[in-house]
Motif scaffolding. Structure first.
Motif, PDB file in Angstrom:
ATOM      1  N   GLU A  83      57.649   4.674  32.481  1.00  0.00           N
ATOM      2  CA  GLU A  83      58.254   4.402  33.781  1.00  0.00           C
ATOM      3  C   GLU A  83      59.776   4.449  33.713  1.00  0.00           C
ATOM      4  OE1 GLU A  83      56.725   0.659  35.082  1.00  0.00           O
ATOM      5  OE2 GLU A  83      54.682   1.421  35.396  1.00  0.00           O
ATOM      6  N   ARG A  84      60.286   4.305  32.484  1.00  0.00           N
ATOM      7  CA  ARG A  84      61.737   4.333  32.298  1.00  0.00           C
ATOM      8  C   ARG A  84      62.077   5.204  31.077  1.00  0.00           C
ATOM      9  NH1 ARG A  84      60.057  -0.600  32.789  1.00  0.00           N
ATOM     10  NH2 ARG A  84      60.495  -1.097  30.601  1.00  0.00           N
ATOM     11  N   PRO A  85      61.743   6.509  31.126  1.00  0.00           N
ATOM     12  CA  PRO A  85      62.059   7.379  29.985  1.00  0.00           C
ATOM     13  C   PRO A  85      63.546   7.727  29.944  1.00  0.00           C
ATOM     14  CG  PRO A  85      61.153   8.695  31.753  1.00  0.00           C
ATOM     15  CD  PRO A  85      61.097   7.251  32.220  1.00  0.00           C
ATOM     16  N   ILE A  86      64.042   7.966  28.766  1.00  0.00           N
ATOM     17  CA  ILE A  86      65.431   8.406  28.606  1.00  0.00           C
ATOM     18  C   ILE A  86      65.470   9.422  27.473  1.00  0.00           C
ATOM     19  CG2 ILE A  86      66.178   6.667  26.892  1.00  0.00           C
ATOM     20  CD1 ILE A  86      68.748   6.371  28.650  1.00  0.00           C
ATOM     21  N   ALA A  87      66.391  10.370  27.559  1.00  0.00           N
ATOM     22  CA  ALA A  87      66.529  11.403  26.530  1.00  0.00           C
ATOM     23  C   ALA A  87      67.947  11.372  25.972  1.00  0.00           C
ATOM     24  CB  ALA A  87      66.212  12.783  27.103  1.00  0.00           C
ATOM     25  N   ILE A  88      68.047  11.618  24.667  1.00  0.00           N
ATOM     26  CA  ILE A  88      69.340  11.704  23.985  1.00  0.00           C
ATOM     27  C   ILE A  88      69.343  13.019  23.213  1.00  0.00           C
ATOM     28  CG2 ILE A  88      70.957  10.598  22.407  1.00  0.00           C
ATOM     29  CD1 ILE A  88      69.393   7.980  22.805  1.00  0.00           C
ATOM     30  N   ALA A  89      70.321  13.879  23.477  1.00  0.00           N
ATOM     31  CA  ALA A  89      70.344  15.215  22.862  1.00  0.00           C
ATOM     32  C   ALA A  89      71.633  15.427  22.094  1.00  0.00           C
ATOM     33  CB  ALA A  89      70.187  16.295  23.933  1.00  0.00           C
ATOM     34  N   GLY A  90      71.564  16.300  21.070  1.00  0.00           N
ATOM     35  CA  GLY A  90      72.728  16.509  20.229  1.00  0.00           C
ATOM     36  C   GLY A  90      72.869  17.914  19.701  1.00  0.00           C
ATOM     37  N   VAL A  91      73.580  18.021  18.593  1.00  0.00           N
ATOM     38  CA  VAL A  91      74.039  19.306  18.082  1.00  0.00           C
ATOM     39  C   VAL A  91      72.891  20.247  17.725  1.00  0.00           C
ATOM     40  CG1 VAL A  91      74.237  18.458  15.692  1.00  0.00           C
ATOM     41  CG2 VAL A  91      75.636  20.389  16.448  1.00  0.00           C
ATOM     42  N   ASP A  92      71.763  19.710  17.241  1.00  0.00           N
ATOM     43  CA  ASP A  92      70.664  20.599  16.856  1.00  0.00           C
ATOM     44  C   ASP A  92      70.047  21.285  18.069  1.00  0.00           C
ATOM     45  OD1 ASP A  92      70.927  20.093  14.142  1.00  0.00           O
ATOM     46  OD2 ASP A  92      69.606  18.356  14.200  1.00  0.00           O
ATOM     47  N   ALA A  93      70.099  20.647  19.231  1.00  0.00           N
ATOM     48  CA  ALA A  93      69.629  21.313  20.455  1.00  0.00           C
ATOM     49  C   ALA A  93      70.581  22.420  20.864  1.00  0.00           C
ATOM     50  CB  ALA A  93      69.493  20.287  21.586  1.00  0.00           C
ATOM     51  N   VAL A  94      71.885  22.201  20.672  1.00  0.00           N
ATOM     52  CA  VAL A  94      72.873  23.243  20.964  1.00  0.00           C
ATOM     53  C   VAL A  94      72.661  24.435  20.044  1.00  0.00           C
ATOM     54  CG1 VAL A  94      75.333  23.812  21.014  1.00  0.00           C
ATOM     55  CG2 VAL A  94      74.549  21.575  21.834  1.00  0.00           C
ATOM     56  N   ASN A  95      72.494  24.174  18.752  1.00  0.00           N
ATOM     57  CA  ASN A  95      72.336  25.259  17.786  1.00  0.00           C
ATOM     58  C   ASN A  95      71.017  25.999  17.947  1.00  0.00           C
ATOM     59  OD1 ASN A  95      74.841  24.870  16.651  1.00  0.00           O
ATOM     60  ND2 ASN A  95      74.108  23.561  14.997  1.00  0.00           N
ATOM     61  N   ASP A  96      70.066  25.386  18.638  1.00  0.00           N
ATOM     62  CA  ASP A  96      68.794  26.055  18.934  1.00  0.00           C
ATOM     63  C   ASP A  96      68.833  26.757  20.293  1.00  0.00           C
ATOM     64  OD1 ASP A  96      66.159  26.655  18.029  1.00  0.00           O
ATOM     65  OD2 ASP A  96      65.341  25.206  19.443  1.00  0.00           O
ATOM     66  N   ASP A  97      70.024  26.770  20.939  1.00  0.00           N
ATOM     67  CA  ASP A  97      70.154  27.379  22.278  1.00  0.00           C
ATOM     68  C   ASP A  97      69.103  26.823  23.237  1.00  0.00           C
ATOM     69  OD1 ASP A  97      72.323  28.996  21.498  1.00  0.00           O
ATOM     70  OD2 ASP A  97      70.957  30.489  20.667  1.00  0.00           O
ATOM     71  N   ALA A  98      68.945  25.507  23.211  1.00  0.00           N
ATOM     72  CA  ALA A  98      67.852  24.868  23.937  1.00  0.00           C
ATOM     73  C   ALA A  98      68.266  24.309  25.290  1.00  0.00           C
ATOM     74  CB  ALA A  98      67.249  23.750  23.074  1.00  0.00           C
ATOM     75  N   GLY A  99      69.437  24.689  25.804  1.00  0.00           N
ATOM     76  CA  GLY A  99      69.911  24.113  27.052  1.00  0.00           C
ATOM     77  C   GLY A  99      68.930  24.224  28.201  1.00  0.00           C
ATOM     78  N   ALA A 100      68.366  25.412  28.412  1.00  0.00           N
ATOM     79  CA  ALA A 100      67.421  25.602  29.518  1.00  0.00           C
ATOM     80  C   ALA A 100      66.183  24.740  29.327  1.00  0.00           C
ATOM     81  CB  ALA A 100      67.036  27.071  29.635  1.00  0.00           C
ATOM     82  N   ALA A 101      65.677  24.683  28.099  1.00  0.00           N
ATOM     83  CA  ALA A 101      64.487  23.875  27.825  1.00  0.00           C
ATOM     84  C   ALA A 101      64.769  22.387  28.028  1.00  0.00           C
ATOM     85  CB  ALA A 101      63.998  24.130  26.393  1.00  0.00           C
ATOM     86  N   VAL A 102      65.963  21.944  27.641  1.00  0.00           N
ATOM     87  CA  VAL A 102      66.331  20.539  27.840  1.00  0.00           C
ATOM     88  C   VAL A 102      66.375  20.210  29.324  1.00  0.00           C
ATOM     89  CG1 VAL A 102      68.186  18.834  27.555  1.00  0.00           C
ATOM     90  CG2 VAL A 102      67.588  20.359  25.659  1.00  0.00           C
ATOM     91  N   GLY A 103      66.998  21.101  30.116  1.00  0.00           N
ATOM     92  CA  GLY A 103      67.081  20.878  31.551  1.00  0.00           C
ATOM     93  C   GLY A 103      65.716  20.789  32.208  1.00  0.00           C
ATOM     94  N   ASP A 104      64.838  21.712  31.855  1.00  0.00           N
ATOM     95  CA  ASP A 104      63.483  21.698  32.427  1.00  0.00           C
ATOM     96  C   ASP A 104      62.734  20.428  32.027  1.00  0.00           C
ATOM     97  OD1 ASP A 104      63.970  24.177  33.531  1.00  0.00           O
ATOM     98  OD2 ASP A 104      62.882  25.293  31.987  1.00  0.00           O
ATOM     99  N   PHE A 105      62.919  20.021  30.783  1.00  0.00           N
ATOM    100  CA  PHE A 105      62.169  18.878  30.262  1.00  0.00           C
ATOM    101  C   PHE A 105      62.577  17.575  30.940  1.00  0.00           C
ATOM    102  CE2 PHE A 105      61.875  15.385  27.143  1.00  0.00           C
ATOM    103  CZ  PHE A 105      60.499  15.366  26.959  1.00  0.00           C
ATOM    104  N   VAL A 106      63.876  17.287  30.978  1.00  0.00           N
ATOM    105  CA  VAL A 106      64.295  15.998  31.546  1.00  0.00           C
ATOM    106  C   VAL A 106      63.983  15.941  33.041  1.00  0.00           C
ATOM    107  CG1 VAL A 106      66.038  15.568  29.780  1.00  0.00           C
ATOM    108  CG2 VAL A 106      66.708  16.764  31.873  1.00  0.00           C
ATOM    109  N   LYS A 107      64.027  17.076  33.707  1.00  0.00           N
ATOM    110  CA  LYS A 107      63.666  17.101  35.127  1.00  0.00           C
ATOM    111  C   LYS A 107      62.177  16.822  35.299  1.00  0.00           C
ATOM    112  CE  LYS A 107      63.961  19.951  39.303  1.00  0.00           C
ATOM    113  NZ  LYS A 107      64.398  21.256  39.864  1.00  0.00           N
TER     114      LYS A 107
END
Length: 537
Positions: free
Chosen positions: A200-224
């Protein structure tokens, strides 16, 4: 034309897309430098190896090809240690090429000779000695190591006779690096899916390994999809557009920001770590949740930091893992209490411009308005970096570059220069403190010679502000932190650039616009006075 072993190395790097190398020549690197130029990799002379290494990192952020640092024997490599440690801690693929004497000569000849590999072993992913017989395989191993898992620096020592010798085989292209392995369905993923579905109260914390994996689009879709607000490390800024409602901005070094963000993390009933490496974070981020908290760690490598626990760990590609987790059956509203929105508003208020209308926060907000769309900013280490990283909003990754794990001074100007060299169409801004700029003054000549229109915002407070604040907090006397002013405007002119004193927002707006039109660097010297960061970070 004869193909030398040095040419084999250079052709392999060119095949990766490398177009630039940086360093200072020595007699032991002449064949290497010639080979790089023959292969289409332009060599840029700098005044210090540290500057060269950060320029190399700047090209990587701009192009995705690893950076190349060339250092000669002995003092050349010793000068480069700082930037190599930075590449190791900040997860930067840096190819360090050094010249050396042959092993049999080192047995009896000691001038400038020491064991390069032994010195670098703790701070690189691998160190190799080139030989003609195994050159193809050795260079391939080095490249693979630099670019996979968490990227990092690798070192290739090339003895002069090896570099100059005729190659015994043709260079073949490096083996495909390929993608990180994909996580598969199993108990860990099922547990993580259930935790997300129930949250009911999820939160996400992202860092450098997501950047180096070019995961921006996947991160956006996921948190939404799961209704989670996103906190990033400073390196992770821009994984989602920070102007959007789910973005809470960067965190890690600001006690002021932590006062708002850490209580929110404690309130969450499910924490998803997305390529989050806590090497960027200060001590209060140690154990921010209890051992039995529902924490999911999505990571490309085994975590050995000891900073916190995780109840479920998914190894492999960050993007692929997020796509698996997104199928979670999550179909109910989250954060009905509205806390993330209140935290976002509180953070905006905490880092608003000074009521007086002038100071570092006012300068940073004004700078954001003054720069062209798509500007890449770099920022040096110090109090100004903490404040800047909290204020500066990023719409995409790699648009705010800094030394975030090692936090070394002297990085902002070379990062900006290297990025601009590799992507000349993109506007670039550097932000430095006066002490940090004085560490790299000699290489303003390098930026001048590049005809590089980089505005450099200099925060002039005549103090190591962050250390002075800690000194006062510990009730210690003022020692070694304050210093007399430098006439940076006069210095800019002497170095072939342009300088101007800035004392208000209107002047900063006007002079920033003018700086982007020049064919040289501009020092925008913002006089903010000592103790300008008190209560601001």
């Amino acid at each position: 034309m004869t193909t030398r072993n040095a040419d084999i190395i250079a052709r392999k790097l060119a095949a990766l897309g490398c177009a630039h190398a940086f360093g200072i020549p020595g007699g032991e690197t002449l064949a290497l430098m010639d080979a790089l130029e023959r292969a289409g990799i332009a060599f840029t002379l700098t005044k210090h190896e540290n500057f060269a290494g950060f320029m190399a990192e700047g090209t990587w952020h701009a192009t995705g090809a690893p950076g190349i640092l060339v250092a000669t024997i002995g003092p050349g490599l010793a000068n480069a240690v700082n930037v190599i440690v930075n590449a190791h801690q900040d997860r930067v693929p840096l190819i360090v090429l050094t010249g050396c004497v042959a092993a049999h000569e080192a047995d009896t000849y000691t001038h400038q000779v020491y064991d390069h590999g032994a010195m670098l072993a703790p701070i690189v992913k691998g160190t190799f000695m080139a030989s003609g017989e195994s050159l193809n395989r050795v260079v391939d191993k080095a490249i693979m190591l630099a670019m996979t898992g968490q990227p990092g620096p690798v070192h290739i020592d090339v003895p002069v006779p090896v570099a100059e010798a005729e190659a015994t085989a043709e260079a073949f292209s490096p083996a495909g690096i390929g993608s990180r392995f994909q996580p598969v369905d199993g108990p860990e993923i099922e547990r993580a899916r259930k935790w997300i579905a129930d949250a009911e109260r999820p939160i996400a914390i992202a860092g450098v390994d997501a950047v180096n994996d070019d995961a921006g689009a996947a991160v956006g879709d996921f948190v939404k999809a799961i209704g989670a607000p996103l906190i990033t490390t400073y390196k992770g800024k821009g994984l989602i557009d920070e102007a959007g409602p789910q973005a809470l901005g960067g965190a890690g070094l600001s006690p002021l920001a932590d006062g708002h963000i850490l209580p929110l993390v404690a309130e969450a009933d499910c924490v998803v770590l997305i390529g989050y490496d806590p090497i960027e974070m200060r001590a209060p981020w140690r154990d921010p949740w209890p051992d039995d908290a529902r924490v999911i760690d999505v990571t490309p490598v085994v975590r050995q930091h000891g900073m916190h626990t995780a109840g479920a760990t998914l190894y492999g590609s960050v993007s692929a893992a997020l796509k698996l987790l997104q199928w979670s059956g999550h179909n109910h509203p989250t954060w009905s209490c509205g806390t993330p929105r209140r935290v976002r508003l509180a953070l905006a208020d905490a880092f608003a411009p000074e009521p007086s209308g002038w100071g570092p926060a006012a300068a940073f907000h004004a700078m954001r308005e003054a720069v062209p769309e798509g500007t890449v900013a770099t920022v040096d280490s110090g109090a100004h970096r903490i404040l800047f990283s909290q204020i500066w909003r990023c719409s995409r990754p790699r648009t705010l570059l800094q030394s975030s794990a090692l936090c070394t001074m002297g990085c902002a100007v070379p990062l900006a220069a290297g990025h601009k060299l590799a992507a000349p169409h993109r506007p670039v801004l550097a932000v430095v403190g006066d002490a940090g700029l004085e560490m790299t003054l000699g290489d303003l000549a390098t930026v001048r010679d590049m005809k590089c229109p980089v505005p450099i915002l200099v925060l002039v407070d005549e103090s190591l502000a962050l250390i002075e604040m800690k000194q006062r907090a510990g009730q210690l006397p003022n020692v070694g932190v304050d210093f007399p002013a430098t006439d940076f405007v006069a210095l800019a002119g002497a170095m072939g650039g342009h300088g101007v004193w800035i004392d208000d927002v209107a002047t900063l707006h006007r002079e920033t616009a003018a700086a982007f039109q020049r064919d040289t660097f501009t020092l925008l010297c913002a006089r903010i006075g000592r103790r300008a960061y008190d209560g601001r970070i």
